[in-house]
Design a protein around this motif. Structure first.
Motif, PDB file in Angstrom:
ATOM      1  N   ASP A 450       0.798  -1.227   0.000  1.00 44.68           N
ATOM      2  CA  ASP A 450       0.000   0.000   0.000  1.00 44.68           C
ATOM      3  C   ASP A 450       0.834   1.283   0.000  1.00 44.68           C
ATOM      4  O   ASP A 450       0.692   2.123   0.895  1.00 44.68           O
ATOM      5  N   GLU A 452       0.688   4.044  -1.503  1.00 46.91           N
ATOM      6  CA  GLU A 452      -0.010   5.340  -1.469  1.00 46.91           C
ATOM      7  C   GLU A 452      -0.542   5.646  -0.077  1.00 46.91           C
ATOM      8  O   GLU A 452      -0.414   6.773   0.407  1.00 46.91           O
ATOM      9  N   ALA A 455       2.336   6.679   2.085  1.00 50.51           N
ATOM     10  CA  ALA A 455       2.810   8.039   1.806  1.00 50.51           C
ATOM     11  C   ALA A 455       1.880   9.057   2.472  1.00 50.51           C
ATOM     12  O   ALA A 455       2.335  10.041   3.064  1.00 50.51           O
ATOM     13  N   ARG A 456       0.579   8.783   2.397  1.00 47.77           N
ATOM     14  CA  ARG A 456      -0.388   9.704   3.008  1.00 47.77           C
ATOM     15  C   ARG A 456      -0.209   9.733   4.537  1.00 47.77           C
ATOM     16  O   ARG A 456      -0.163  10.790   5.153  1.00 47.77           O
ATOM     17  N   GLU A 600      10.763   1.948 -10.700  1.00 53.96           N
ATOM     18  CA  GLU A 600      10.072   2.202  -9.438  1.00 53.96           C
ATOM     19  C   GLU A 600      10.169   1.008  -8.498  1.00 53.96           C
ATOM     20  O   GLU A 600      10.292   1.169  -7.287  1.00 53.96           O
TER      21      GLU A 600
END
Ligand code: PQQ
Ligand code: CA
Length: 697
Positions: A450, A452, A455-456, A600
């Motif tokens: 996960d 993303e 990062a949040r 990436e």
């Protein structure tokens, strides 16, 4: 020669039996033990330097410790001689008034211990007793040296070095309690079975050994002082924890009550950190993250209080423990106090272990809403335990307060410590995916899923972070005052009868505040952010304040482009003049990072490997470490694999990691560092030419 004579005569003459009463007239000017007294109050009755005159404080002398590494040591002062400990346990005796060196003892700890110890080659302190100085060396040797000459008297190896589960190291200060040297060790992040042992101060002979967690039940009792206590602990463990040692290391704090004849042990986190892997997600796992009281003579269990049952977050309760007598509910209680990583401040009865009160001192606590006073157990927040889904925990393993010395002033009734709010993202690996590797962080954390969401959550954590000096009323369990800092990372604290609270700050200063209300009285730029605690002492009627100033250790990563001088021992007195610190090195231009050509996936793999292998020294997310790897020169980049895998810089403590990394892994870490450099270059190097494109197409 006269100084040598003075050192000899006085160090041998000290009445160490008075250590239990450090306020006896002969001891008032000394600093005889890590926390000054056996109750670790870090409070000095000296008041020559006080709120009325501290503005006249100046630098009396300093010594350059010639390292960029963190220096965490608390010096000792015995009758005019200051004994200091620097990295790799190098001990130097100075004339405490002039700074003249009397002797240096270098135990020759191998540079590889910068890696073999989880958090670098730090040494928090030494002990003094009956004309001897005691060193707990990183490599496990307990060494007694003659206080007058610096000559070795005896050496005892305190742990086995070989074998899968022997990733021990010593960073904490030994203590001497009535002729017994008590020492613990670290390593629970790598995988060890925690224990504490006591040795005869004259001979080095082991007197008792206390394991903090059970071993493999199939092996039967250990023949140790902890055997009966392990009968209490064993039913609280499940699965096959002993394969990874279990953890529970006593890597920093101890205290001693001579009247109760109790030694208090602060214990640490479990191995692996993830409870689901370590203990099938079942049981309290005694005695992780607890205070355990043992009989000083026999080492036998007397009581325990576990702050963090079901330890799952690399929370430790090795934080400083302070003994005091406090007026609580109409009577005087003999208490032990601690502000561990989990953000709660605990007050216990130190004779029985009864919980008297516990309140959180941070503005949000995602671990527990409160401590249930009927059961003494934390009431966990929903979702506090780790699962495969990343979630934000604050406090995190970086701690609401860690080893940084805490002080209690009987004059104000307040406790002072460095508090911080630094969340982090946690997710548990599937137990089947966990592989144990010796001498490497074995957290059991999953760091790739996960991205993303991660990062949040990380952005939220960074936005919410705080660092402050906290003055806490332990009777009412409320904040008295605070001094907010720009970012987390300020150092240990000293309180004095001069109504002073003294702390090194993350702004690279030494600051002095009024103990009663927090008003800033004095501050000096010292080109270093000290993490250690200051001490104070008297020589020939003159009061001095001394502190090791060298930033490092416990992860603090958001210092920005942080340039300092080398670490130094700084000593201050009133009206000192003429001694100035050399100017700090100029910031210098940051080398422009190369283009990022990696995929990436490679960067993500590098991020994960970096977190497991490099972050401890080089800073989480490649910021703020010992050596900032974002700004490597082209020459360093060309040698990257030789440094990382083949130990090109081994003599600096950067030994090779070929046992846990291959060429692809090293390349992935390099790719991650290039990605990080590109992210931060514009901000870190204002005025630099326009950024190159992030990625070559
Ligand atoms: O589990 C352990 O055995 C252990 C040892 C040490 C250590 O010996 O320094 C630290 C920690 N844990 C730890 O959790 C931690 O946050 C920490 C910070 C530091 C430091 O030097 O700043 N050491 C340690
Ligand atoms: Ca730990």
């Amino acid at each position: 020669a006269p100084l040598q004579g003075r050192a000899q005569g006085r160090a041998a003459a000290v009445d160490h039996a008075a250590l239990g009463n450090v306020d006896a007239p002969a001891q008032v000017g000394n600093w005889l033990s890590y926390g000054r007294d056996w109750g670790e109050q870090r409070y000095s009755p000296l008041a020559q330097i006080n709120a009325g005159n501290v503005a006249r404080l100046g630098l009396a002398w300093f010594d350059d410790l010639d390292t960029m590494r963190g220096v965490q040591g608390t010096p000792l002062v015995v009758d005019g001689v200051l004994y200091n400990v620097s990295i790799y346990n190098i001990v130097t005796a100075y004339d405490a008034a002039t700074g003249r060196k009397l002797w240096t003892y270098d135990p020759q700890v191998g540079a590889e211990w910068a890696r073999l110890a989880c958090c670098g080659p730090s040494a928090r302190g030494i002990a003094a007793w009956n004309g001897k100085i005691y060193i707990g060396a990183l490599d496990g040797r307990l060494i007694a040296v003659d206080a007058a000459s610096g000559q070795e008297v005896w050496t005892t190896q305190t742990f086995e070095r070989e074998g899968l589960l022997n990733a021990y190291s010593i960073t904490g200060a030994p203590r001497v309690y009535d002729g017994k040297v008590v020492i613990g060790n670290g390593g629970a992040d790598y995988g060890v079975r925690g224990f504490v042992a006591a040795y005869d101060a004259e001979t080095g002979e082991r007197l008792w050994k206390f394991y903090t967690v059970p071993g493999n039940p199939a092996d039967g009792p250990d023949g140790a002082a902890s055997d009966s206590a392990m009968q209490i602990a064993l039913p609280t463990w499940h699965g096959e924890w002993w394969r990874w040692g279990g953890g529970g290391t006593a890597w920093d704090s101890f205290a001693y009550d001579p009247d109760l004849n109790l030694v208090y042990i602060g214990t640490g986190n479990g191995t692996p950190h993830m409870w689901s892997i370590r203990s099938n997600g079942q049981g309290d796992n005694l005695f992780l993250c607890s205070i355990v009281a043992v009989d000083a003579t026999s080492g036998e269990y007397r009581w325990h209080y576990q702050m963090v049952p079901e330890e799952d977050w690399d929370y430790t309760c090795t934080q400083p423990m302070v003994l005091a007598n406090l007026p609580i509910a109409g009577r005087t209680r003999q208490v032990i106090m601690q502000a561990p990583k989990n953000g709660f401040f605990y007050v216990l009865d130190r004779a029985t272990g009864e919980l008297l009160s516990a309140e959180t001192y941070v503005s949000q606590n995602t671990w527990a809403s409160h401590i249930d006073m009927a059961t003494g157990r934390p009431v966990l927040q929903p979702g506090a335990h780790n699962t495969a889904t990343p979630h934000l925990m604050s406090p995190s393993w970086m701690a609401a307060h860690t080893w940084h010395p805490m002080a209690y002033s009987p004059q104000t009734g307040l406790v002072y410590f460095s508090a911080q709010e630094q969340g982090d993202v946690y997710a548990a690996m599937d137990a089947g995916d966990f592989t144990f590797v010796r001498h490497r962080s074995n957290s059991g954390q999953q760091r790739r899923n996960d991205p993303e969401l991660r990062a949040r959550l990380m952005a939220q954590a960074r936005a919410e972070e705080k660092g402050y000096l906290l003055a806490w009323n332990p009777v009412t369990q409320t904040e008295a005052w605070r001094v907010p800092y720009r970012v987390p990372g300020s150092g240990g604290v000293l309180a004095t009868a001069g109504n002073l609270v003294i702390q090194g700050t993350i702004d690279q200063t030494l600051a002095i505040y009024r103990a009663d209300n927090g008003e800033k009285l004095w501050e000096m730029d010292i080109d270093q952010a000290p993490v250690a605690g200051a001490i104070t002492y008297l020589v020939d009627g003159v009061q001095y304040i001394a502190i090791n100033a060298g930033w490092g250790g416990s992860p603090v990563y958001n210092l920005g482009p942080f340039t300092t001088g080398t670490a130094k021992l700084l000593v201050f007195r009133l009206d000192a003049s003429g001694v100035t610190l050399p100017p700090p090195p100029p910031p210098g231009d940051l080398p422009r990072p190369p283009f990022l050509t990696a995929t990436e996936d490679q960067v993500a793999r590098g991020r994960e490997l970096y977190g497991e292998t490099c972050a401890r020294c080089h800073g989480p997310n490649a910021v703020g470490g010992l050596k900032d790897l974002r700004w490597m020169t082209a020459e360093t980049r060309a040698r990257f694999a030789d440094i990382v895998l083949r130990g090109l810089y081994a003599e600096r403590g950067m030994i090779g990691f070929a046992d846990v990394l291959d060429e692809d892994g090293a390349a992935a870490i390099h790719a991650f560092l290039i990605a990080r450099a590109n992210e931060d270059y514009a901000d870190a190097s204002p005025g630099a030419p326009v950024l190159p494109p992030r990625r070559e197409q």
